[in-house]
Design a protein around this motif. Structure first.
Motif, mmCIF file in Angstrom:
data_model
loop_
_atom_site.group_PDB
_atom_site.id
_atom_site.type_symbol
_atom_site.label_atom_id
_atom_site.label_comp_id
_atom_site.label_asym_id
_atom_site.label_seq_id
_atom_site.Cartn_x
_atom_site.Cartn_y
_atom_site.Cartn_z
ATOM 1 N N LEU A 62 0.813 -1.221 0.000
ATOM 2 C CA LEU A 62 0.000 0.000 0.000
ATOM 3 C C LEU A 62 0.850 1.276 0.000
ATOM 4 O O LEU A 62 0.336 2.369 -0.255
ATOM 5 C CB LEU A 62 -0.936 0.003 1.212
ATOM 6 N N PRO B 235 0.888 2.972 -3.975
ATOM 7 C CA PRO B 235 -0.133 3.937 -4.428
ATOM 8 C C PRO B 235 -0.230 5.163 -3.517
ATOM 9 O O PRO B 235 -0.476 6.282 -4.008
ATOM 10 C CB PRO B 235 -1.437 3.125 -4.382
ATOM 11 N N GLN C 171 0.408 9.247 -4.503
ATOM 12 C CA GLN C 171 -0.609 10.248 -4.225
ATOM 13 C C GLN C 171 -0.105 11.351 -3.304
ATOM 14 O O GLN C 171 -0.376 12.532 -3.516
ATOM 15 C CB GLN C 171 -1.834 9.568 -3.596
ATOM 16 N N ILE D 212 -7.398 -0.771 1.937
ATOM 17 C CA ILE D 212 -7.574 -0.690 0.479
ATOM 18 C C ILE D 212 -8.785 0.176 0.136
ATOM 19 O O ILE D 212 -8.722 1.051 -0.738
ATOM 20 C CB ILE D 212 -7.730 -2.103 -0.116
ATOM 21 N N VAL D 213 -9.884 -0.088 0.835
ATOM 22 C CA VAL D 213 -11.099 0.699 0.579
ATOM 23 C C VAL D 213 -10.862 2.174 0.903
ATOM 24 O O VAL D 213 -11.282 3.071 0.156
ATOM 25 C CB VAL D 213 -12.281 0.140 1.406
ATOM 26 N N SER D 214 -10.151 2.429 2.015
ATOM 27 C CA SER D 214 -9.876 3.817 2.400
ATOM 28 C C SER D 214 -9.034 4.515 1.347
ATOM 29 O O SER D 214 -9.273 5.689 1.005
ATOM 30 C CB SER D 214 -9.145 3.846 3.757
ATOM 31 N N PHE D 215 -8.032 3.797 0.816
ATOM 32 C CA PHE D 215 -7.172 4.414 -0.200
ATOM 33 C C PHE D 215 -7.965 4.764 -1.457
ATOM 34 O O PHE D 215 -7.890 5.895 -1.958
ATOM 35 C CB PHE D 215 -6.023 3.481 -0.565
ATOM 36 N N TYR D 216 -8.721 3.795 -1.970
ATOM 37 C CA TYR D 216 -9.436 4.053 -3.220
ATOM 38 C C TYR D 216 -10.582 5.033 -3.030
ATOM 39 O O TYR D 216 -10.934 5.767 -3.968
ATOM 40 C CB TYR D 216 -9.933 2.737 -3.826
ATOM 41 N N THR D 217 -11.164 5.067 -1.820
ATOM 42 C CA THR D 217 -12.173 6.083 -1.553
ATOM 43 C C THR D 217 -11.556 7.475 -1.621
ATOM 44 O O THR D 217 -12.112 8.404 -2.233
ATOM 45 C CB THR D 217 -12.804 5.860 -0.161
ATOM 46 N N TYR E 68 -8.825 8.225 -3.211
ATOM 47 C CA TYR E 68 -8.392 8.454 -4.603
ATOM 48 C C TYR E 68 -9.552 8.923 -5.473
ATOM 49 O O TYR E 68 -9.434 9.888 -6.240
ATOM 50 C CB TYR E 68 -7.804 7.154 -5.151
ATOM 51 N N LEU E 69 -10.689 8.247 -5.335
ATOM 52 C CA LEU E 69 -11.859 8.622 -6.124
ATOM 53 C C LEU E 69 -12.385 10.003 -5.723
ATOM 54 O O LEU E 69 -12.836 10.779 -6.577
ATOM 55 C CB LEU E 69 -12.959 7.567 -5.955
#
Length: 331
Positions: free
Chosen positions: A127, A130, A134, A313-318, A320-321
């Motif tokens: 992790l 990514p 960012q 993972i969910v926190s990162f992509y949230t 990111y989005l």
């Protein structure tokens, strides 16, 4: 203070039990074992034991007099009880089996924790990539290190809290009762306590001790504050007033089957036989509970690690989005 580990105790008590059962006196058995290259804890135990025996102490007194090692009430009581009945070899065997169960469970838990630990560290390391793209790699690495330190601190805090609370539970009825409500751990602690209680109670009764004294010592040896509180507050006074223990025993603490069996054993005059049987039953059940504990704890931690990784993972992509959405909104 020399380290006298669970593994050291299991090995030493096994060797002493084997030699004593072969008809060798304990001083000679100690000399025989000392001829080998021993860990510091075992060597210190045997040297101080021999010194006590040379000073005309009983075996249990000599072991209790060992100051440089942390010798538990369980060890001294079992040795005292079996010494007086001439079953010292059985006492050493009981202790060897108990510490061997603890050693094997610890090994199994440690072995099965390797994969969850690798998974946790690998996930955090992956992790970083990514997150670094960012927010910058220096920030991402620092966040990863802080995350690991927090996890280590939480796990260490849980370990030390549980260890100290378990120590308190040996004398505190409320602390003992609270631990006994925990799945897996509670059943394991109860079976171990009952096994120790039955073994020591039977040995002291066979040694001709008063039943009230035998119950008191067995309760202390059980390392269960709840059991000891019940015995000292209700069972011992009833016996000293001329009553029987069976009708006073709590089914919740001693299990309904044991209480029924003890009542009938009092009527039949076969308490020593029944206690030997129940000691073996509880010892086997505690061994089974140790195995279940060793199997389930790593599984629980494994799913906890998976949950943590999924959350990261969910926190990162949230995040990111959300960042993409903010960029789109600015256009």
């Amino acid at each position: 203070m020399p380290r006298f580990s669970v593994n050291d105790r299991a090995q030493l008590y096994y060797e002493l039990g084997k030699l004593v059962r072969a008809g060798i006196s304990l001083p000679e058995a100690a000399e025989t074992v000392l001829d080998n290259h021993l860990p510091a804890g075992q060597k210190s135990f045997l040297l101080q034991l021999k010194r006590g025996l040379d000073n005309k102490m009983s075996i249990s007194e000599a072991i209790a007099d060992i100051r440089s090692l942390d010798i538990s009430k369980l060890e001294t009581s079992i040795i005292e009880a079996t010494e007086e009945t001439g079953q010292l070899g059985d006492g050493f065997d009981q202790l060897a089996e108990y510490f061997e169960m603890r050693r094997n469970t610890a090994r199994e838990v440690r072995g099965q924790l390797i994969y969850p630990a690798i998974l946790l560290h690998l996930a955090i390391a992956i992790l970083i990539i990514p997150a670094g793209m960012q927010r910058g790699f220096d920030t991402a690495i620092m966040e990863a290190v802080i995350t690991l330190l927090v996890i280590y601190a939480i796990l260490g805090g849980i370990f030390f809290f549980f260890r100290n609370w378990s120590k308190r539970a040996e004398t505190s009825a409320s602390a003992d009762a609270s631990l006994n409500r925990i799945p897996l751990i509670g059943n394991l602690r109860r079976k171990l306590s009952l096994s120790r209680f039955c073994f020591v109670l039977r040995a002291f009764i066979l040694a001709g001790k008063r039943h009230s004294d035998a119950f008191a010592v067995a309760a202390e040896t059980s390392q269960s504050g709840e059991l000891a509180h019940h015995v000292h507050r209700k069972v011992v006074p009833a016996i000293e007033e001329g009553g029987r223990a069976g009708p006073i025993l709590s089914s919740r603490i001693f299990t309904p089957a044991f209480v029924r069996a003890y009542k009938t054993a009092e009527e039949a005059g076969s308490i020593d036989v029944d206690l030997g049987t129940w000691a073996a039953v509880f010892r086997q059940e505690s061994s089974d509970a140790f195995q279940r504990f060793g199997q389930w704890v790593p599984k629980i931690l494994y799913f906890a690690v998976l949950g943590f990784v999924a959350y990261k993972i969910v926190s990162f992509y949230t995040g990111y989005l959300n960042g993409l959405q903010d960029m789109i909104d600015e256009l």
